[in-house]
Write a protein that holds these residues in place. Structure first.
Motif, PDB file in Angstrom:
ATOM      1  N   TYR A 201     -14.164  -3.596 -35.244  1.00 35.05           N
ATOM      2  CA  TYR A 201     -13.789  -5.050 -35.313  1.00 35.05           C
ATOM      3  C   TYR A 201     -12.702  -4.828 -36.105  1.00 35.05           C
ATOM      4  O   TYR A 201     -12.774  -4.434 -37.857  1.00 35.05           O
ATOM      5  CB  TYR A 201     -14.333  -5.992 -35.509  1.00 35.05           C
ATOM      6  CG  TYR A 201     -15.459  -6.447 -34.047  1.00 35.05           C
ATOM      7  CD1 TYR A 201     -15.774  -6.274 -32.426  1.00 35.05           C
ATOM      8  CD2 TYR A 201     -17.132  -7.309 -34.412  1.00 35.05           C
ATOM      9  CE1 TYR A 201     -16.013  -6.960 -31.903  1.00 35.05           C
ATOM     10  CE2 TYR A 201     -18.130  -7.696 -33.491  1.00 35.05           C
ATOM     11  CZ  TYR A 201     -17.305  -7.499 -32.135  1.00 35.05           C
ATOM     12  OH  TYR A 201     -18.291  -7.548 -31.725  1.00 35.05           O
ATOM     13  N   ALA A 202     -11.485  -5.156 -35.865  1.00 33.12           N
ATOM     14  CA  ALA A 202     -10.270  -5.191 -37.294  1.00 33.12           C
ATOM     15  C   ALA A 202      -9.650  -6.344 -36.609  1.00 33.12           C
ATOM     16  O   ALA A 202      -9.813  -7.075 -35.802  1.00 33.12           O
ATOM     17  CB  ALA A 202      -9.290  -3.848 -36.749  1.00 33.12           C
ATOM     18  N   GLN A 203      -8.832  -7.019 -37.948  1.00 33.14           N
ATOM     19  CA  GLN A 203      -8.537  -8.426 -38.279  1.00 33.14           C
ATOM     20  C   GLN A 203      -6.835  -8.018 -38.081  1.00 33.14           C
ATOM     21  O   GLN A 203      -7.584  -7.842 -40.248  1.00 33.14           O
ATOM     22  CB  GLN A 203      -9.175 -10.110 -37.442  1.00 33.14           C
ATOM     23  CG  GLN A 203      -9.833 -10.167 -36.963  1.00 33.14           C
ATOM     24  CD  GLN A 203     -11.288 -11.070 -37.407  1.00 33.14           C
ATOM     25  OE1 GLN A 203     -11.681 -11.028 -37.858  1.00 33.14           O
ATOM     26  NE2 GLN A 203     -10.380 -12.371 -36.704  1.00 33.14           N
ATOM     27  N   ALA A 204      -6.357  -8.621 -38.214  1.00 31.64           N
ATOM     28  CA  ALA A 204      -5.100  -8.560 -40.002  1.00 31.64           C
ATOM     29  C   ALA A 204      -4.936 -10.199 -40.403  1.00 31.64           C
ATOM     30  O   ALA A 204      -4.664 -10.833 -39.545  1.00 31.64           O
ATOM     31  CB  ALA A 204      -2.863  -8.018 -39.124  1.00 31.64           C
ATOM     32  N   ILE A 205      -3.891 -10.097 -42.054  1.00 30.61           N
ATOM     33  CA  ILE A 205      -4.114 -10.969 -42.525  1.00 30.61           C
ATOM     34  C   ILE A 205      -2.873 -11.271 -43.023  1.00 30.61           C
ATOM     35  O   ILE A 205      -2.876 -10.405 -43.706  1.00 30.61           O
ATOM     36  CB  ILE A 205      -5.724 -11.065 -42.974  1.00 30.61           C
ATOM     37  CG1 ILE A 205      -6.200 -11.326 -42.813  1.00 30.61           C
ATOM     38  CG2 ILE A 205      -5.209 -12.471 -44.262  1.00 30.61           C
ATOM     39  CD1 ILE A 205      -7.930 -11.090 -43.584  1.00 30.61           C
ATOM     40  N   ASP A 206      -1.890 -12.394 -43.215  1.00 24.83           N
ATOM     41  CA  ASP A 206      -0.604 -12.284 -43.397  1.00 24.83           C
ATOM     42  C   ASP A 206      -0.783 -12.831 -44.567  1.00 24.83           C
ATOM     43  O   ASP A 206      -1.517 -13.751 -45.223  1.00 24.83           O
ATOM     44  CB  ASP A 206       0.297 -12.919 -42.343  1.00 24.83           C
ATOM     45  CG  ASP A 206       0.140 -14.196 -42.164  1.00 24.83           C
ATOM     46  OD1 ASP A 206      -0.832 -15.022 -42.980  1.00 24.83           O
ATOM     47  OD2 ASP A 206       1.008 -15.044 -40.819  1.00 24.83           O
ATOM     48  N   ALA A 207       0.936 -13.227 -45.159  1.00 24.07           N
ATOM     49  CA  ALA A 207       0.692 -13.588 -46.958  1.00 24.07           C
ATOM     50  C   ALA A 207       0.096 -14.988 -46.508  1.00 24.07           C
ATOM     51  O   ALA A 207      -0.276 -15.832 -47.816  1.00 24.07           O
ATOM     52  CB  ALA A 207       1.506 -13.126 -46.894  1.00 24.07           C
TER      53      ALA A 207
ATOM     54  N   VAL B 175     -21.455  -5.595 -42.379  1.00 23.64           N
ATOM     55  CA  VAL B 175     -21.207  -6.583 -43.498  1.00 23.64           C
ATOM     56  C   VAL B 175     -19.292  -6.721 -43.364  1.00 23.64           C
ATOM     57  O   VAL B 175     -18.409  -5.260 -42.955  1.00 23.64           O
ATOM     58  CB  VAL B 175     -21.122  -6.793 -45.101  1.00 23.64           C
ATOM     59  CG1 VAL B 175     -20.858  -7.314 -45.803  1.00 23.64           C
ATOM     60  CG2 VAL B 175     -22.640  -6.193 -44.699  1.00 23.64           C
ATOM     61  N   SER B 176     -18.570  -7.421 -42.762  1.00 22.99           N
ATOM     62  CA  SER B 176     -17.242  -7.777 -43.449  1.00 22.99           C
ATOM     63  C   SER B 176     -16.932  -7.008 -44.175  1.00 22.99           C
ATOM     64  O   SER B 176     -17.348  -7.557 -44.923  1.00 22.99           O
ATOM     65  CB  SER B 176     -17.218  -9.112 -42.980  1.00 22.99           C
ATOM     66  OG  SER B 176     -15.799  -9.107 -42.856  1.00 22.99           O
ATOM     67  N   GLN B 177     -15.602  -6.539 -44.578  1.00 18.95           N
ATOM     68  CA  GLN B 177     -14.837  -5.453 -45.574  1.00 18.95           C
ATOM     69  C   GLN B 177     -13.234  -6.154 -45.372  1.00 18.95           C
ATOM     70  O   GLN B 177     -12.550  -6.141 -44.302  1.00 18.95           O
ATOM     71  CB  GLN B 177     -15.606  -4.456 -45.710  1.00 18.95           C
ATOM     72  CG  GLN B 177     -16.487  -4.217 -45.859  1.00 18.95           C
ATOM     73  CD  GLN B 177     -17.129  -2.998 -46.281  1.00 18.95           C
ATOM     74  OE1 GLN B 177     -16.577  -1.961 -47.417  1.00 18.95           O
ATOM     75  NE2 GLN B 177     -18.099  -2.698 -45.436  1.00 18.95           N
TER      76      GLN B 177
END
Length: 572
Positions: A110-116, A82-84
């Protein structure tokens, strides 16, 4: 220009803000539509290369970091999980993820970055190749005692639990001399696991199977009502102790015990026969070092031993990692041992051979092997033959003194026993009780599987001792309503681990079950009977119908094996 002038010109406040930002060179979150750079993942314990690393039950740290300085969180997902989300301590900071591999093999993160502004980066895939879990740091069994110092109350002459690869066990007589001591470098203030196969002979006092500074594993009567239970105890850093208890030990029965202490989760766990029975949260163990003590709770500073083990003990292991649930289940599994399989395809000379070359089934009375052919594939006016239940033949009995027998009796292990067969009768004309299978002893039958005419049902009866007035347990299920053409698969399973007697009819779901807690099986001396019961040397309840595919096992058939036997043939 005043604001009212901007409005008269049809320009919104948002447009004013955008214009102001453009004039001053200051950006806002609403302006940002550019995705951050994809993160880089790294791990010292599990690098992404072509090699297997560390292994099952050993934690690893994964650092996730994007070069974009406005990243505030990272979304991650393990293969099939599950995505966390993990939040960075400050914009642009990396995050760390701790992970405990449960199985050997290749997986990925899997990894993704999220900005403000909520923009999400491209996805990074990080491959992890997990090796087999590290071997136990300390191991003991009577054949490989690792240089243990052993007292005179220990005799290495017993057999290990049936259905496992463990062939030997040692007897501990419960005296001061019933001990074995060996070195063990594991620090029990850190992550550790311990397991053992144990078989108590008595339960009238607390007993320790395995101990050292920092833990003990065994039995206790310190439970509600004084009922004996399994126990895993650890002294805590605060000066107290946690006592994990659960399960129901029985004299003369093997059990597989596991204690796990996980500093990452601050938790201790007790497993019995592969099942998690108790967890203690918020646990910080005091730990310690020193020798491993088998058969008593000894003190390395010279105080008197306590809790002497009275029973059998073998295959003790201590790990410096987490022993994970799949490993525990595999270690605790006891495979059933096939004792006989008769396919009843042929009976040359009046004997139907056993699959693996054991004793055949000898046919008596007018018993015969039924086969059938017809020409319905070329003759539309033919009368279809009634074909055998499985394969090209089955055992045909007429109810008038017909039966078959073999000296390969059902001999239970301490795990229990299982029997199975296919049957076809005409329930509309069956007016008397009929026995399919029975296993007589000197005074009564260990089990009887029969058809009960009055209720048109199948019934399995198990006696708990070899005496004329032995206590019994019965399970019952309805017979098929479809009469003479119906092939029914029946199985009786006496499971000592769960203390259950189970009757299966056709499918792999239990049709009926009953508790046999505290009631042991016994070893019969008579020959296995097919198609009748034997009472005081006289045959009774002869079967009218067909039987096929007779299977007998020491131990417990699970649903997978039952499904295989139902379709016909030997299990693998």
């Amino acid at each position: 220009m005043r604001t009212s002038d901007w409005r008269r010109a049809g320009v919104t406040c948002a447009a004013v803000a955008l214009t102001t930002a453009a004039m001053t060179g200051v950006a806002t979150a609403a302006d940002d539509t550019e995705a951050p750079l994809a993160p880089v993942v790294s791990s010292a314990e599990y690098p992404d290369d072509a090699n297997e690393h560390d292994g099952v039950g050993s934690y690893g740290t994964f650092v996730i970091d994007s070069a974009s300085d406005d990243v505030v969180s990272y979304r991650y997902e393990w293969m099939g999980g599950v995505s966390q989300t993990l939040t960075a301590a400050e914009p642009g900071a990396p995050v760390s993820l701790r992970w405990l591999p449960q199985t050997r093999g290749v997986t990925y993160l899997y990894a993704q970055a999220i900005d403000a502004a909520g923009n999400v980066s491209a996805r990074t895939t990080y491959f992890v190749r997990v090796g087999t879990g590290r071997a136990a740091v300390t191991h003991w069994d009577p054949q490989h005692d690792s240089g243990a110092a052993t007292g005179t109350g220990v005799t290495p002459d017993a057999q290990g639990p049936t259905g496992t690869s463990i062939t030997s066990a040692a007897r501990f007589d419960g005296t001061d001399e019933a001990y074995a001591t060996l070195d063990s470098p594991v620090d029990t203030a850190k992550i550790f696991s311990v397991d053992a196969w144990v078989r108590p002979d008595t339960l009238d006092a607390d007993m320790t199977a395995v101990s050292r500074t920092g833990f003990s594993l065994g039995t206790t009567t310190n439970s509600p009502g004084g009922t004996p239970t399994w126990s895993f105890a650890l002294p805590t850093a605060s000066g107290g102790a946690v006592h994990l208890t659960g399960g129901s030990p029985e004299p003369g029965e093997w059990a597989h015990l596991v204690g796990v202490y996980d500093t990452e989760e601050h938790a201790a766990r007790l497993y019995v026969d592969g099942d998690l029975v108790t967890t203690a949260e918020n646990t910080v163990a005091a730990g310690g070092t020193g020798p491993l003590r088998l058969g008593s709770e000894g003190d390395t500073e010279g105080t008197e031993d306590t809790g002497h083990w009275h029973g059998l003990l073998t295959d003790v292991n201590v790990w410096d990692r987490v022993y994970v649930p799949k490993e525990i289940t595999a270690a605790a599994t006891r495979a059933p041992q096939r004792q006989g399989y008769w396919d009843l395809e042929t009976a040359p000379g009046g004997s139907s051979p056993e699959y693996a070359g054991g004793a055949p089934l000898t046919l008596a009375g007018d018993a015969s092997i039924h086969t059938a052919t017809d020409d319905c594939d070329v003759n539309p006016d033919c009368t279809p033959a009634q074909y055998p239940l499985v394969g090209s033949g089955d055992l045909l009995l007429d109810g008038d003194g017909d039966y078959a027998t073999t000296p390969d009796a059902v001999r239970p292990s301490d795990a229990g026993f299982s029997v199975a067969t296919h049957v076809r009768i005409d329930g509309d004309t069956a007016t008397h009780d009929m026995t399919l299978l029975s296993q007589p002893g000197l005074h009564t039958s260990l089990f009887t599987l029969r058809y009960v005419a009055a209720s048109k049902s199948w019934q399995a009866v198990v006696a708990h001792e070899d005496s004329a007035d032995a206590p019994t347990t019965t399970v019952t299920a309805p017979a098929s309503p479809f009469g003479a053409q119906e092939d029914e698969f029946l199985a009786v399973v006496c499971d000592e681990k769960t203390d259950q007697l189970r009757l299966y009819v056709d499918d792999t779901y239990v049709s009926d079950s009953a508790s046999v807690t505290g009631k042991d099986t016994w070893t019969p001396t008579g020959d296995l009977q097919i198609g009748r019961s034997v009472t005081a040397g006289t045959g009774t309840d002869y079967l009218t119908g067909e039987l096929d595919e007779v299977h007998t096992y020491a131990g417990v058939l699970d649903q997978t094996r039952l499904a295989m036997l139902r379709v016909g043939g030997a299990d693998v």
